[in-house]
Scaffold this motif. Structure first.
Motif, PDB file in Angstrom:
ATOM      1  N   ILE A  41      79.907  64.411  76.680  1.00 14.22           N
ATOM      2  CA  ILE A  41      79.976  65.373  78.100  1.00 14.22           C
ATOM      3  C   ILE A  41      80.955  63.672  78.393  1.00 14.22           C
ATOM      4  CG2 ILE A  41      78.716  64.857  80.696  1.00 14.22           C
ATOM      5  CD1 ILE A  41      76.697  65.218  78.822  1.00 14.22           C
ATOM      6  N   SER A  42      80.652  63.230  78.671  1.00 17.72           N
ATOM      7  CA  SER A  42      82.183  61.871  79.186  1.00 17.72           C
ATOM      8  C   SER A  42      83.709  62.272  78.708  1.00 17.72           C
ATOM      9  CB  SER A  42      81.804  60.804  78.125  1.00 17.72           C
ATOM     10  OG  SER A  42      82.232  60.462  77.087  1.00 17.72           O
ATOM     11  N   LYS A  43      83.608  62.696  77.747  1.00 20.84           N
ATOM     12  CA  LYS A  43      84.971  63.413  77.204  1.00 20.84           C
ATOM     13  C   LYS A  43      85.347  64.920  77.513  1.00 20.84           C
ATOM     14  CE  LYS A  43      85.207  61.605  72.700  1.00 20.84           C
ATOM     15  NZ  LYS A  43      84.782  61.930  70.697  1.00 20.84           N
ATOM     16  N   ALA A  44      83.708  65.594  78.064  1.00 21.74           N
ATOM     17  CA  ALA A  44      84.284  66.914  78.931  1.00 21.74           C
ATOM     18  C   ALA A  44      83.966  66.475  80.650  1.00 21.74           C
ATOM     19  CB  ALA A  44      83.051  67.465  78.939  1.00 21.74           C
TER      20      ALA A  44
ATOM     21  N   LYS B 292      86.993  57.297  86.123  1.00 22.00           N
ATOM     22  CA  LYS B 292      86.020  56.138  86.335  1.00 22.00           C
ATOM     23  C   LYS B 292      84.481  56.460  85.374  1.00 22.00           C
ATOM     24  CE  LYS B 292      88.952  53.265  89.093  1.00 22.00           C
ATOM     25  NZ  LYS B 292      88.767  52.478  90.676  1.00 22.00           N
ATOM     26  N   ARG B 293      84.235  57.565  86.019  1.00 26.94           N
ATOM     27  CA  ARG B 293      82.826  57.906  85.570  1.00 26.94           C
ATOM     28  C   ARG B 293      82.543  58.575  84.139  1.00 26.94           C
ATOM     29  NH1 ARG B 293      80.603  62.553  89.503  1.00 26.94           N
ATOM     30  NH2 ARG B 293      79.054  61.887  87.808  1.00 26.94           N
ATOM     31  N   SER B 294      83.231  59.224  83.301  1.00 30.49           N
ATOM     32  CA  SER B 294      83.712  59.163  82.121  1.00 30.49           C
ATOM     33  C   SER B 294      84.186  57.637  81.412  1.00 30.49           C
ATOM     34  CB  SER B 294      84.932  59.989  81.922  1.00 30.49           C
ATOM     35  OG  SER B 294      85.274  59.802  80.313  1.00 30.49           O
ATOM     36  N   GLN B 295      84.536  57.009  81.803  1.00 27.53           N
ATOM     37  CA  GLN B 295      84.475  55.491  81.066  1.00 27.53           C
ATOM     38  C   GLN B 295      82.720  55.000  80.935  1.00 27.53           C
ATOM     39  OE1 GLN B 295      87.578  54.568  78.879  1.00 27.53           O
ATOM     40  NE2 GLN B 295      85.051  52.732  78.228  1.00 27.53           N
TER      41      GLN B 295
ATOM     42  N   THR C 238      84.035  71.580  78.999  1.00 27.00           N
ATOM     43  CA  THR C 238      84.482  70.730  80.335  1.00 27.00           C
ATOM     44  C   THR C 238      84.565  71.570  81.637  1.00 27.00           C
ATOM     45  OG1 THR C 238      86.253  69.480  79.315  1.00 27.00           O
ATOM     46  CG2 THR C 238      87.018  70.067  81.267  1.00 27.00           C
ATOM     47  N   LYS C 239      84.646  72.813  81.862  1.00 25.58           N
ATOM     48  CA  LYS C 239      84.760  73.314  82.754  1.00 25.58           C
ATOM     49  C   LYS C 239      83.340  73.560  83.947  1.00 25.58           C
ATOM     50  CE  LYS C 239      83.745  77.780  82.988  1.00 25.58           C
ATOM     51  NZ  LYS C 239      83.845  79.499  82.937  1.00 25.58           N
TER      52      LYS C 239
END
Length: 326
Positions: free
Chosen positions: A35-38, A46-49, A256-257
């Motif tokens: 999910i983070s990579k998407a 920042k949320r992804s990291q 991702t979408k």
């Protein structure tokens, strides 16, 4: 926060992989990574990291018999994070159960209904708008005279994604507390609940509202009506199974979408709420806000139970092995 386990010796470097029969830590971590990579938009980086780093270490207090209790962890608390979402769902389950049990002590004849309130599926560009509309519709429904028979309620928003139609299905899971007389003098038929929701949403084309009395789960001999009710509404926001897929190589991949749309649509929204008598009892019990950015996702439900620990086992996420290793 100081813990009784802080003074115990730390054990690490043994090569032991994490084994926990009640929690799939590895699966949750792999889904969170996917999910983070998407999350590719700049505003989500920042949320992804934070999500990518979520759960990089887990500390368990362990006794001589091998029993373990989660003691420290690096949770990101993001609403889209698979691991944190699961912890929040457990919190919701136990909070609803605790409130219902407290009410049962004082009002032993009160009963519970589970109501599922839906709206037509929407495309991505209308999802946020529809969630806001549903919240306003719920407020209109709760002000109706007939709703006055409801003594307390708990409401949870869930959003599922339909890949075949490429649209979203937001809906409410609602647990309502009613006096026993509801079924004799003040009974609201399913057809009337539908009419009330149609009028509240101003969507006369809604065709279904599911209403049922809560009963023990026949597949679980230890189940009671309250546990069954709590399990039904203890679902939190989104289902990763709708947008995270497992590939033959064992890795997980997220769309991702869908991830980005959901991330933006539920950001900052109140996804779960108590009302009426259930709100009163949640305050009496001094329950924490499960949606707080600082909520404790370690001591959840049965995880509050202390054990006679003799050591602390530290498991780190091993990228190469794709597993937690001591």
């Amino acid at each position: 926060m100081i813990s009784i386990y802080d003074s115990l010796p730390n054990v690490q470097g043994t090569g032991e992989t994490l084994q926990d029969g009640t929690n799939d830590w590895r699966g949750s971590k792999l889904k969170s990574i996917a999910i983070s990579k998407a999350m590719t938009k700049e505003t989500l980086l920042k949320r992804s990291q934070r999500m990518f780093d979520c759960g990089n270490y887990l500390k368990f207090a362990s006794d001589n018999a091998g029993n373990m209790k989660l003691y420290r962890a690096s949770f990101c608390r993001d609403r889209m994070c698979s691991a944190c979402q699961k912890r929040r769902s457990l919190m919701v389950f136990h909070q609803v159960k605790e409130v219902c049990n407290a009410i049962k002590t004082d009002f032993p004849t009160y009963r519970y209904l589970l109501i599922t309130l839906t709206v037509p599926n929407v495309k991505s560009d209308r999802l946020g708008e529809e969630i806001s509309h549903m919240a306003a519709s719920w407020r209109r429904l709760a002000r109706r005279k007939e709703f006055g028979i409801v003594k307390g309620w708990f409401r949870a928003l869930e959003v599922t994604y339909n890949g075949e139609r490429d649209d979203y299905h937001p809906h409410f899971h609602v647990l309502v507390c009613v006096p026993s007389g509801y079924f004799k003098k003040n009974y609201i038929k399913q057809e009337r609940w539908l009419e009330l929701w149609q009028e509240a949403t101003k969507y006369p084309h809604i065709t279904q509202v599911d209403v049922r009395a809560i009963k023990p789960n026949p597949k679980r001999p230890d189940s009671d009506d309250i546990s069954s009710a709590a399990a039904e509404v203890g679902k939190y926001a989104t289902k990763p199974s709708n947008y995270v897929m497992k590939a033959p190589d064992g890795n997980y991949y997220a769309f991702t979408k869908v991830v980005e749309q959901l991330a933006f649509s539920i950001k900052g929204r109140k996804l779960v709420a108590f009302g009426g008598l259930m709100l009163d009892y949640s305050k009496k019990l001094d329950l924490v806000d499960v949606e707080s950015d600082s909520v404790d996702l370690i001591n959840v439900g049965e995880d509050n139970t202390e054990i006679t620990a003799v050591m602390v086992k530290i498991f780190h996420w091993n990228i190469g092995l794709r597993n937690y290793v001591n």
